[in-house]
Design a protein around this motif. Structure first.
Motif, mmCIF file in Angstrom:
data_model
loop_
_atom_site.group_PDB
_atom_site.id
_atom_site.type_symbol
_atom_site.label_atom_id
_atom_site.label_comp_id
_atom_site.label_asym_id
_atom_site.label_seq_id
_atom_site.Cartn_x
_atom_site.Cartn_y
_atom_site.Cartn_z
ATOM 1 N N PHE A 167 0.817 -1.212 0.000
ATOM 2 C CA PHE A 167 0.000 0.000 0.000
ATOM 3 C C PHE A 167 0.851 1.263 0.000
ATOM 4 C CE2 PHE A 167 -2.642 -3.375 1.720
ATOM 5 C CZ PHE A 167 -3.714 -3.286 0.844
ATOM 6 N N VAL A 204 1.304 1.822 -3.580
ATOM 7 C CA VAL A 204 0.100 2.418 -4.177
ATOM 8 C C VAL A 204 0.098 3.926 -3.945
ATOM 9 C CG1 VAL A 204 -2.422 2.541 -4.045
ATOM 10 C CG2 VAL A 204 -1.272 0.320 -3.984
ATOM 11 N N ILE A 251 -4.706 2.716 -10.814
ATOM 12 C CA ILE A 251 -4.427 1.803 -9.701
ATOM 13 C C ILE A 251 -5.478 1.974 -8.613
ATOM 14 C CG2 ILE A 251 -2.796 1.284 -7.836
ATOM 15 C CD1 ILE A 251 -0.530 1.888 -9.748
ATOM 16 N N TYR A 252 -5.857 3.226 -8.351
ATOM 17 C CA TYR A 252 -6.882 3.466 -7.337
ATOM 18 C C TYR A 252 -8.241 2.900 -7.754
ATOM 19 C CZ TYR A 252 -4.733 6.002 -3.546
ATOM 20 O OH TYR A 252 -4.001 6.309 -2.425
ATOM 21 N N TYR A 305 -8.035 -0.676 -7.055
ATOM 22 C CA TYR A 305 -8.043 -0.856 -5.600
ATOM 23 C C TYR A 305 -9.458 -0.748 -5.043
ATOM 24 C CZ TYR A 305 -7.391 0.526 -0.698
ATOM 25 O OH TYR A 305 -7.482 0.637 0.660
ATOM 26 N N PHE A 306 -10.192 0.276 -5.461
ATOM 27 C CA PHE A 306 -11.559 0.472 -4.957
ATOM 28 C C PHE A 306 -12.499 -0.638 -5.448
ATOM 29 C CE2 PHE A 306 -10.536 5.214 -4.526
ATOM 30 C CZ PHE A 306 -10.355 5.101 -3.159
ATOM 31 N N ALA A 327 -11.557 -3.731 -5.970
ATOM 32 C CA ALA A 327 -11.217 -4.895 -5.135
ATOM 33 C C ALA A 327 -11.885 -4.800 -3.771
ATOM 34 C CB ALA A 327 -9.701 -4.995 -4.975
ATOM 35 N N LEU A 328 -11.880 -3.606 -3.167
ATOM 36 C CA LEU A 328 -12.554 -3.419 -1.876
ATOM 37 C C LEU A 328 -14.052 -3.664 -2.015
ATOM 38 C CD1 LEU A 328 -10.883 -0.250 -0.255
ATOM 39 C CD2 LEU A 328 -10.330 -2.653 0.082
ATOM 40 N N LEU A 350 -4.863 -0.245 4.872
ATOM 41 C CA LEU A 350 -6.029 -0.127 3.991
ATOM 42 C C LEU A 350 -6.779 1.173 4.260
ATOM 43 C CD1 LEU A 350 -7.249 -3.799 4.363
ATOM 44 C CD2 LEU A 350 -6.716 -2.741 2.168
ATOM 45 N N THR A 376 -4.714 4.192 2.915
ATOM 46 C CA THR A 376 -4.720 4.215 1.450
ATOM 47 C C THR A 376 -6.079 4.667 0.921
ATOM 48 O OG1 THR A 376 -3.133 2.393 1.425
ATOM 49 C CG2 THR A 376 -4.294 2.844 -0.625
ATOM 50 N N SER A 377 -7.157 4.137 1.503
ATOM 51 C CA SER A 377 -8.507 4.528 1.080
ATOM 52 C C SER A 377 -8.750 6.004 1.351
ATOM 53 C CB SER A 377 -9.548 3.688 1.811
ATOM 54 O OG SER A 377 -9.445 2.328 1.464
#
Length: 374
Positions: free
Chosen positions: A261, A264, A272-273, A276-277, A279-280, A357, A360-361
């Motif tokens: 992270f 990231v 990439i974001y 990432y979002f 995947a969440l 996490l 990063t979020s």
């Protein structure tokens, strides 16, 4: 919690033949018969992280030394993983000769202790008959539940049933939650610790007032009285091994996880974001699905969807459509969810695990707010 090693196949076959002989007969036990609760130490494999509980019945005069346990399952069960997630996977009672049992734990270098129970001859006979009868019937099957029905709770229920009342209970006040009790068992197994932390819902945040782990049962039996006598007549160590240090894993650890992270944040690319979002959001949908689909009481009401938030899908959709107002509103709502999540986790043991996490979020969402606020 209990499996058969290929290296022990010969002794297993001998044990099966012996067990069938015992199970197929009604044998009057002698006066000197011993009934023990066996507690096995933890292992390094995921199935053995919590240890194991079993019942031993030993009658030297009748050449009986048998171990009964409720920790067996069949990997060849159709739709095994779906059944496990749903919570209707069938476990079963099995038995084997003590020597076979001993050799397996010797091979795995796991400690074994026994506590000889101070119960009457009639109760020993009733337990012996009950265990052997259930082995030959559909009663040997039970639906596994992580906290409510496992190898430990089934042994407790069986002993209490034979005694005729709930003698084996947790007789000390427990201030810790089930989540806090379980958390240390995953030491050295980062992703397993993280996974169980985020998939469990509010049930595991209740006070851990029920006995459900082998080591807890072992400690409780030491303090329980029955008929004005200690229930535990004698404590014995059968096998003893020093706890081995878990080898360091270059990938299954907090530092490698955090580094991912950090990368990231450093690369800081919109593509990439978005991934990432997404995947969440997928994980959040899985948690919602598991909460409704599964019969496991530990999975519903999972507040971790405040981090693994399905509305992030909508945010990515608005980015693709370049809908700045939609991006702004979804980002602000997601930030509020994240802040609520942090507050909820302040008294939970795994806040540090999910902190990479959360950071990063938060960084990605604040970036979206600043970019689209006008």
């Amino acid at each position: 919690m209990y499996r058969i090693k290929l290296a022990l196949l010969f002794s297993f076959l001998i044990g099966i033949l012996y067990s069938n002989k015992v199970a197929g007969q009604i044998i009057p036990l002698s006066e000197n018969t011993e009934v023990s609760i066996i507690t096995c130490g933890t292992g390094s494999e995921i199935y053995s992280l919590f240890g194991h509980t079993a019942i031993r019945i030993k009658d030297i005069e009748n050449h009986i030394d048998e171990v009964y346990n409720y920790g067996t399952f069949d990997f060849s069960t159709p739709n095994f993983y779906l059944k496990f997630v749903k919570g209707d996977l069938q476990y079963l009672e099995t038995s084997c000769a003590f020597e076979e049992f001993f050799q397996e734990y010797l091979y795995e270098k796991r400690s074994v202790a026994e506590q000889v129970l101070n119960i009457s001859r009639n109760q020993k006979q009733a337990l012996f008959d009950y265990l052997n009868a259930s082995l030959q019937s559909e009663e040997r099957f039970y639906t596994y539940k992580f906290i409510d029905k496992n190898c430990t709770t089934m042994v407790i229920n069986t002993i209490n049933k034979i005694i005729g009342k709930e003698v084996i209970i947790k007789n000390t006040k427990e201030d810790r939650t089930y989540r806090a009790i379980l958390f240390p068992y995953f030491k050295g197994h980062f992703f397993e610790q993280l996974g169980t932390s985020i998939i469990f819902g509010t049930k595991v945040d209740l006070k851990g007032e029920e006995l459900f782990l082998p080591a807890e049962l072992q400690e409780s039996i030491k303090t329980i009285s029955y008929n004005n006598k200690p229930l535990c007549k004698e404590n014995r160590k059968i096998l003893e091994f020093n706890k081995e240090e878990i080898p360091f894993s270059w990938w299954n650890n907090y530092y490698t996880f955090s580094l991912l992270f950090v990368l990231v944040l450093i690369v800081n690319k919109n593509s990439i974001y978005k991934a990432y979002f997404i995947a969440l959001g997928i994980l959040g949908l899985f948690f919602l699905f598991a909460g409704f689909y599964s019969l496991h009481k530990e999975l519903p009401n999972n507040y971790n969807i405040l981090l693994f938030n399905p509305i992030l899908f909508l945010g990515v959709y608005f980015q693709i459509k370049n809908n700045r107002k939609g991006i702004l509103y979804i980002s602000i709502l997601s930030i509020l969810c994240l802040l609520t999540y942090v507050i909820v986790l302040l008294d939970k043991p795994y806040l540090g695990l999910v902190l990479p996490l959360i950071i990063t979020s938060l960084f990605g969402l604040v970036k979206l707010v600043l970019k689209n606020k006008n």
